[in-house]
Design a protein around this motif. Structure first.
Motif, PDB file in Angstrom:
ATOM      1  N   ALA A  24      -6.400  58.776  69.205  1.00  0.00           N
ATOM      2  CA  ALA A  24      -6.455  59.986  70.055  1.00  0.00           C
ATOM      3  C   ALA A  24      -7.592  60.349  70.951  1.00  0.00           C
ATOM      4  CB  ALA A  24      -6.308  61.157  68.924  1.00  0.00           C
ATOM      5  N   MET A  25      -8.434  59.558  70.615  1.00  0.00           N
ATOM      6  CA  MET A  25      -9.879  59.813  71.369  1.00  0.00           C
ATOM      7  C   MET A  25     -10.313  58.693  72.361  1.00  0.00           C
ATOM      8  SD  MET A  25     -10.702  62.971  70.649  1.00  0.00           S
ATOM      9  CE  MET A  25     -12.072  63.322  71.377  1.00  0.00           C
ATOM     10  N   PRO A  26     -10.406  58.771  73.617  1.00  0.00           N
ATOM     11  CA  PRO A  26     -11.029  57.612  74.275  1.00  0.00           C
ATOM     12  C   PRO A  26     -12.454  57.079  74.247  1.00  0.00           C
ATOM     13  CG  PRO A  26     -10.641  59.741  75.697  1.00  0.00           C
ATOM     14  CD  PRO A  26     -10.231  59.814  74.255  1.00  0.00           C
ATOM     15  N   GLY A  27     -13.269  58.084  73.663  1.00  0.00           N
ATOM     16  CA  GLY A  27     -14.653  57.843  73.229  1.00  0.00           C
ATOM     17  C   GLY A  27     -14.866  58.065  72.002  1.00  0.00           C
ATOM     18  N   ALA A  28     -16.298  58.628  71.811  1.00  0.00           N
ATOM     19  CA  ALA A  28     -16.723  58.813  70.268  1.00  0.00           C
ATOM     20  C   ALA A  28     -15.833  60.075  69.677  1.00  0.00           C
ATOM     21  CB  ALA A  28     -18.028  58.822  70.228  1.00  0.00           C
ATOM     22  N   LEU A  29     -15.404  59.832  68.367  1.00  0.00           N
ATOM     23  CA  LEU A  29     -15.134  60.966  67.660  1.00  0.00           C
ATOM     24  C   LEU A  29     -15.931  62.277  67.560  1.00  0.00           C
ATOM     25  CD1 LEU A  29     -13.250  59.049  64.701  1.00  0.00           C
ATOM     26  CD2 LEU A  29     -12.267  60.030  66.607  1.00  0.00           C
ATOM     27  N   PRO A  30     -15.615  63.282  67.508  1.00  0.00           N
ATOM     28  CA  PRO A  30     -16.430  64.506  67.256  1.00  0.00           C
ATOM     29  C   PRO A  30     -16.791  64.327  65.828  1.00  0.00           C
ATOM     30  CG  PRO A  30     -14.189  65.142  67.464  1.00  0.00           C
ATOM     31  CD  PRO A  30     -14.031  63.905  67.885  1.00  0.00           C
ATOM     32  N   LEU A  31     -17.929  64.048  65.488  1.00  0.00           N
ATOM     33  CA  LEU A  31     -18.255  63.677  64.035  1.00  0.00           C
ATOM     34  C   LEU A  31     -17.815  64.950  62.846  1.00  0.00           C
ATOM     35  CD1 LEU A  31     -19.447  61.231  62.199  1.00  0.00           C
ATOM     36  CD2 LEU A  31     -21.626  62.460  62.678  1.00  0.00           C
ATOM     37  N   GLN A  32     -18.445  66.024  63.193  1.00  0.00           N
ATOM     38  CA  GLN A  32     -18.283  67.100  62.276  1.00  0.00           C
ATOM     39  C   GLN A  32     -16.641  67.282  62.089  1.00  0.00           C
ATOM     40  OE1 GLN A  32     -20.731  70.504  62.684  1.00  0.00           O
ATOM     41  NE2 GLN A  32     -19.122  71.839  61.618  1.00  0.00           N
TER      42      GLN A  32
ATOM     43  N   ALA B 264      -4.965  58.162  58.769  1.00  0.00           N
ATOM     44  CA  ALA B 264      -5.524  59.556  59.431  1.00  0.00           C
ATOM     45  C   ALA B 264      -6.766  59.070  60.277  1.00  0.00           C
ATOM     46  CB  ALA B 264      -6.084  60.405  58.250  1.00  0.00           C
ATOM     47  N   VAL B 265      -7.881  58.218  59.811  1.00  0.00           N
ATOM     48  CA  VAL B 265      -8.684  57.750  60.766  1.00  0.00           C
ATOM     49  C   VAL B 265      -8.442  56.941  61.900  1.00  0.00           C
ATOM     50  CG1 VAL B 265     -10.798  56.177  60.667  1.00  0.00           C
ATOM     51  CG2 VAL B 265     -10.572  57.731  58.780  1.00  0.00           C
ATOM     52  N   VAL B 266      -7.280  56.132  61.568  1.00  0.00           N
ATOM     53  CA  VAL B 266      -6.723  55.340  62.787  1.00  0.00           C
ATOM     54  C   VAL B 266      -6.103  56.509  63.874  1.00  0.00           C
ATOM     55  CG1 VAL B 266      -4.976  53.606  63.639  1.00  0.00           C
ATOM     56  CG2 VAL B 266      -6.254  53.378  61.417  1.00  0.00           C
ATOM     57  N   GLY B 267      -5.468  57.401  63.293  1.00  0.00           N
ATOM     58  CA  GLY B 267      -4.857  58.525  64.324  1.00  0.00           C
ATOM     59  C   GLY B 267      -5.886  59.245  65.096  1.00  0.00           C
ATOM     60  N   MET B 268      -7.162  59.608  64.283  1.00  0.00           N
ATOM     61  CA  MET B 268      -8.171  60.102  64.889  1.00  0.00           C
ATOM     62  C   MET B 268      -8.636  58.946  65.999  1.00  0.00           C
ATOM     63  SD  MET B 268     -10.446  61.608  61.871  1.00  0.00           S
ATOM     64  CE  MET B 268      -9.872  63.197  60.982  1.00  0.00           C
ATOM     65  N   CYS B 269      -8.860  58.051  65.750  1.00  0.00           N
ATOM     66  CA  CYS B 269      -9.600  57.076  66.847  1.00  0.00           C
ATOM     67  C   CYS B 269      -8.590  56.792  67.935  1.00  0.00           C
ATOM     68  CB  CYS B 269      -9.936  55.890  66.221  1.00  0.00           C
ATOM     69  SG  CYS B 269     -11.237  55.761  64.798  1.00  0.00           S
TER      70      CYS B 269
ATOM     71  N   GLY C 109      -4.551  63.342  61.374  1.00  0.00           N
ATOM     72  CA  GLY C 109      -5.866  62.907  62.110  1.00  0.00           C
ATOM     73  C   GLY C 109      -5.791  62.919  63.630  1.00  0.00           C
ATOM     74  N   TRP C 110      -4.684  62.812  64.183  1.00  0.00           N
ATOM     75  CA  TRP C 110      -4.595  63.106  65.648  1.00  0.00           C
ATOM     76  C   TRP C 110      -4.899  64.287  65.903  1.00  0.00           C
ATOM     77  CZ3 TRP C 110      -2.656  58.775  68.736  1.00  0.00           C
ATOM     78  CH2 TRP C 110      -2.548  59.251  70.277  1.00  0.00           C
ATOM     79  N   VAL C 111      -4.111  65.397  65.292  1.00  0.00           N
ATOM     80  CA  VAL C 111      -4.145  66.753  65.430  1.00  0.00           C
ATOM     81  C   VAL C 111      -5.551  67.572  65.129  1.00  0.00           C
ATOM     82  CG1 VAL C 111      -3.315  68.880  64.813  1.00  0.00           C
ATOM     83  CG2 VAL C 111      -1.716  67.068  65.238  1.00  0.00           C
ATOM     84  N   ALA C 112      -6.211  66.790  64.094  1.00  0.00           N
ATOM     85  CA  ALA C 112      -7.303  67.291  63.674  1.00  0.00           C
ATOM     86  C   ALA C 112      -8.601  66.911  64.920  1.00  0.00           C
ATOM     87  CB  ALA C 112      -8.055  66.394  62.572  1.00  0.00           C
ATOM     88  N   VAL C 113      -8.469  66.031  65.536  1.00  0.00           N
ATOM     89  CA  VAL C 113      -9.368  65.813  66.486  1.00  0.00           C
ATOM     90  C   VAL C 113      -9.070  66.336  68.259  1.00  0.00           C
ATOM     91  CG1 VAL C 113     -10.695  63.791  65.410  1.00  0.00           C
ATOM     92  CG2 VAL C 113      -8.948  63.510  66.956  1.00  0.00           C
ATOM     93  N   THR C 114      -7.878  66.725  68.172  1.00  0.00           N
ATOM     94  CA  THR C 114      -7.318  67.328  69.324  1.00  0.00           C
ATOM     95  C   THR C 114      -6.594  68.543  69.565  1.00  0.00           C
ATOM     96  OG1 THR C 114      -5.219  66.308  69.159  1.00  0.00           O
ATOM     97  CG2 THR C 114      -6.624  64.714  70.129  1.00  0.00           C
ATOM     98  N   GLY C 115      -6.215  68.764  68.184  1.00  0.00           N
ATOM     99  CA  GLY C 115      -5.536  70.083  68.223  1.00  0.00           C
ATOM    100  C   GLY C 115      -4.162  70.212  68.853  1.00  0.00           C
ATOM    101  N   GLU C 116      -3.608  69.121  68.960  1.00  0.00           N
ATOM    102  CA  GLU C 116      -2.358  68.994  69.726  1.00  0.00           C
ATOM    103  C   GLU C 116      -1.539  67.814  69.030  1.00  0.00           C
ATOM    104  OE1 GLU C 116      -3.362  68.153  73.944  1.00  0.00           O
ATOM    105  OE2 GLU C 116      -3.930  69.933  74.282  1.00  0.00           O
ATOM    106  N   LEU C 117      -0.154  68.060  69.203  1.00  0.00           N
ATOM    107  CA  LEU C 117       0.815  66.994  68.943  1.00  0.00           C
ATOM    108  C   LEU C 117       1.049  65.837  69.740  1.00  0.00           C
ATOM    109  CD1 LEU C 117       3.308  69.493  66.999  1.00  0.00           C
ATOM    110  CD2 LEU C 117       1.756  67.771  66.010  1.00  0.00           C
ATOM    111  N   HIS C 118       1.314  64.834  69.858  1.00  0.00           N
ATOM    112  CA  HIS C 118       1.416  64.012  70.678  1.00  0.00           C
ATOM    113  C   HIS C 118       2.396  62.960  70.346  1.00  0.00           C
ATOM    114  CE1 HIS C 118       0.645  60.546  73.477  1.00  0.00           C
ATOM    115  NE2 HIS C 118      -0.187  61.788  74.346  1.00  0.00           N
ATOM    116  N   ALA C 119       3.322  62.402  71.182  1.00  0.00           N
ATOM    117  CA  ALA C 119       4.333  61.431  70.820  1.00  0.00           C
ATOM    118  C   ALA C 119       3.660  60.295  70.332  1.00  0.00           C
ATOM    119  CB  ALA C 119       5.190  60.802  72.247  1.00  0.00           C
TER     120      ALA C 119
END
Length: 298
Positions: A43-51, A36-41, A164-174
């Motif tokens: 998904a984001m080109p920069g720093a993760l939204p921490l909270q 899940a962490v990898v999915g989050m990272c 994880g990806w959806v948690a930080v973007t709110g969107e599904l992605h291929a």
């Protein structure tokens, strides 16, 4: 006397805590949270939204632990029969069914509320669907109904990188679905290796795992073919431009190692090879996702 009574109370408290902790299958959940962490990272080109990231991992972890606890509850009769599981909290009598149900429901509800209130509704809904897929559809029905149980239900356990990806973007992605596909294809050879090692246990419990219904040799062939397919799927992040050379090199080495273990299981097996293959599969997935993370930041 009071010191002795206090010591005994503390020991019982620790034992009870350990029993509840065991219900959540912490090692499995830890691997899920890594993906899940990898999915989050990714998904984001920069720093993760921490909270948002921390609350996402907490909610996903709690609901994954809830699914694991429901698995213990539903499978307690089977667990009491099998050598691998008869010491679990329910068959051993450490916890009652009512307590496990209350615990599983409570942490599941708390996890869902955290995701809805602190992350986004889509993550909460997808995580809840994964919980139902594993705890109900797989454990309650598919596990007892078909030798393809782990194949069909594998999607539920493969969801964490997407969550994880959806948690930080709110969107599904291929690209997130591609990460899901890797775990989905990884799951059968991983689990079937364990099923070979525990074939007699599954037969005794009347669970139609592939080695029981189709034989060990058929299962070994299936594992080998799946590891070859997995190697192709693991190369796809490079083909779609999601990852680069560091991941490609790591993926190639890890895939070769998994195929080698599967080949050895099929053609040069001893009594320990099934478990060796199972153990390697865990390191394969863990290191593969670490390589995705390293490649992303370097």
């Amino acid at each position: 006397m009071s010191n002795l009574a206090g010591s005994q109370t503390l020991t019982r408290t620790r034992s009870t805590f350990q029993s509840y902790y065991q219900l959540t299958k912490p090692k499995v959940v830890a691997l899920m949270l890594l993906t899940a962490v990898v999915g989050m990272c990714l998904a984001m080109p920069g720093a993760l939204p921490l909270q948002q990231s921390l609350l996402g991992l907490l909610g996903i972890g709690l609901m994954a632990g809830s699914a694991a606890a429901f698995n213990h509850l539903i499978d307690q009769r089977i667990d009491a029969i099998m050598a691998r599981t008869y010491k679990r909290p329910l068959p051993s009598g450490d916890l009652s069914s009512a307590k496990v149900f209350l615990f599983a429901t409570s942490i599941g509800v708390v996890g869902f509320i955290i995701l809805v209130a602190g992350v986004n509704t889509l993550t909460a809904v997808l995580t809840f669907a994964s919980l139902l897929g594993y705890a109900v559809i797989y454990t309650l029905y598919l596990k007892r109904a078909t030798p393809q149980n782990i194949v069909i239900a594998g999607i539920a356990g493969a969801m964490p990188p997407l969550l994880g990806w959806v948690a930080v973007t709110g969107e599904l992605h291929a690209n997130a679905w591609l990460l899901v596909m890797i775990i989905f294809i990884w799951t059968p050879p991983h689990f079937w290796a364990l099923a070979i090692h525990r074939k007699d246990d599954y037969a005794k419990a009347d669970i139609p795992m592939l080695p029981v219904t189709h034989g060990v040799e058929y299962t070994k062939t299936s594992i080998l073919l799946y590891t070859i397919l997995l190697a192709l799927v693991c190369a796809m992040p490079v083909l779609v431009g999601m990852s680069g050379q560091i991941y490609l090199a790591s993926s190639t080495i890890l895939s070769a190692g998994f195929i080698y273990h599967a080949w050895k299981l099929k053609y040069k097996a001893d009594n320990k090879q099934a478990m060796e293959t199972f153990k390697f599969s865990i390191y394969h997935l863990m290191l593969l996702f670490v390589a995705l993370l390293v490649d992303h930041y370097i």
